[in-house]
Write an enzyme that holds these catalytic residues in place. Structure first.
Site, mmCIF file in Angstrom:
data_model
loop_
_atom_site.group_PDB
_atom_site.id
_atom_site.type_symbol
_atom_site.label_atom_id
_atom_site.label_comp_id
_atom_site.label_asym_id
_atom_site.label_seq_id
_atom_site.Cartn_x
_atom_site.Cartn_y
_atom_site.Cartn_z
ATOM 1 N N CYS A 100 0.418 -1.352 0.138
ATOM 2 C CA CYS A 100 -0.116 -0.184 0.023
ATOM 3 C C CYS A 100 0.647 0.891 -0.220
ATOM 4 C CB CYS A 100 -0.813 0.484 1.621
ATOM 5 S SG CYS A 100 -1.667 1.456 1.061
ATOM 6 N N CYS A 116 -0.554 3.610 -6.347
ATOM 7 C CA CYS A 116 -1.422 2.684 -5.716
ATOM 8 C C CYS A 116 -1.948 1.355 -6.007
ATOM 9 C CB CYS A 116 -2.957 3.849 -5.564
ATOM 10 S SG CYS A 116 -4.275 2.449 -4.584
HETATM 11 N N1 DGL Z 1 -4.083 0.464 -2.300
HETATM 12 C C1 DGL Z 1 -3.848 1.358 -0.950
HETATM 13 C C2 DGL Z 1 -2.810 2.271 -1.849
HETATM 14 O O1 DGL Z 1 -1.915 1.759 -2.471
HETATM 15 C C3 DGL Z 1 -4.512 2.345 -0.385
HETATM 16 C C4 DGL Z 1 -5.990 2.936 -1.190
HETATM 17 C C5 DGL Z 1 -6.573 3.294 -0.078
HETATM 18 O O2 DGL Z 1 -7.231 3.044 0.986
HETATM 19 O O3 DGL Z 1 -7.196 4.320 -0.326
HETATM 20 O O4 DGL Z 1 -2.320 3.443 -1.860
#
Ligand code: DGL
Length: 269
Positions: free
Chosen positions: A78, A189
């Protein structure tokens, strides 16, 4: 008597299913290793959540799971969390902590027009960590930053079996549609590689998509290959979430497709 080879146990953590885009590359490269995946659906989305809350939640989940299943490595799959939580995790654990941060450096290396887009969450695009990456690797480039929570939600819904609304994606990307020399896009993301084809349809001028999944898988291999593993017990491939959710039953059915045996609820404060 044959000695059974023990494989490392690696935890993937994300607010949602975005971490699958990193996990799937790792599983492809290292199919026999043991994987745990936790999505903090009680805290989802992280996009607009405070840095302090993200640090606390991530630390709490990692501690809890490590207490139940001694881990050999943690992958923060993440960007929104990695850009704030890595120092705290490294202070608290002695195992490798692997982060996922926007691939600005490879994007700068590949872009011909020196015009790059960073597509990430609202939190990530504002991070000091990202300012530093851009200053270091793409100083004389035009770097567009677009933070979107809506795109995270769309990717999440796609993996849960709902149809993808292309018009909504195009709408989110509207400020970039006419940038004809935007040739490289950083998928900053982990949810976004899951809707890469749809993003590409909206931005046909983009030639290179930076998806760090495969590079992270290689990094995990290089850090752990050959180390003494902690968990010598039976193979476990479990998924965790932090609250019940409406599609739970349906979700449980697709777990084997991702290589997991069970879905468990864990509670953090
Ligand atoms: N998948 C996450 C990232 O790479 C975040 C998504 C979220 O919860 O806003 O930032």
């Amino acid at each position: 008597m044959s000695i059974k080879k023990a494989y490392p146990t690696v935890l993937f953590f994300d607010s949602g299913v975005g971490g699958f885009s990193v996990y799937r590359e790792t599983k492809k490269l290292l199919p026999d290793w043991h994987y745990l995946y936790c999505f903090d659906n009680a805290g989802f989305p992280y996009s607009e959540r405070s840095e302090e809350s993200i640090i606390q939640r991530t630390l709490a989940v990692c501690r809890l799971i490590n207490g139940q299943h001694p881990l050999d490595a943690i992958v923060i799959a993440c960007n929104t969390a990695s850009t704030v939580v890595l120092p705290t995790l490294r202070e608290n654990f002695s195992i490798p902590i692997i982060g996922t941060v926007p691939a600005i450096k490879p994007a700068a290396e590949i872009s011909k027009t020196k015009h790059i887009g960073l597509l990430a969450t609202k939190g990530t695009v504002k991070r000091h960590y990202v300012d530093e990456l851009i200053n270091k690797f793409a100083k004389n480039y035009r770097v567009e930053r677009l933070g979107s929570t809506r795109l995270v939600e769309i990717a999440e819904q796609k993996i849960r079996g709902y149809s993808v609304d292309l018009i909504a994606i195009k709408d989110e990307l509207s400020s970039w549609l006419d940038m004809s020399d935007l040739d490289t896009l950083v998928l900053g993301c982990t949810h976004f590689p899951l809707i890469k084809d749809e993003i590409q349809l909206c931005l046909p001028q983009v030639k290179h998509f930076m998806d760090p999944g495969a590079a992270i898988a290689k990094r995990i291999k290089s850090l752990l290959d050959g180390v003494d593993v902690k968990n010598q017990s039976e193979k476990v491939n479990q998924m965790f979430c932090t609250k019940h959710f409406p599609e739970e039953l349906q979700f449980k059915k697709i777990l084997p497709l991702w290589g997991f045996d069970s879905l468990n609820i864990i509670e953090i404060e």
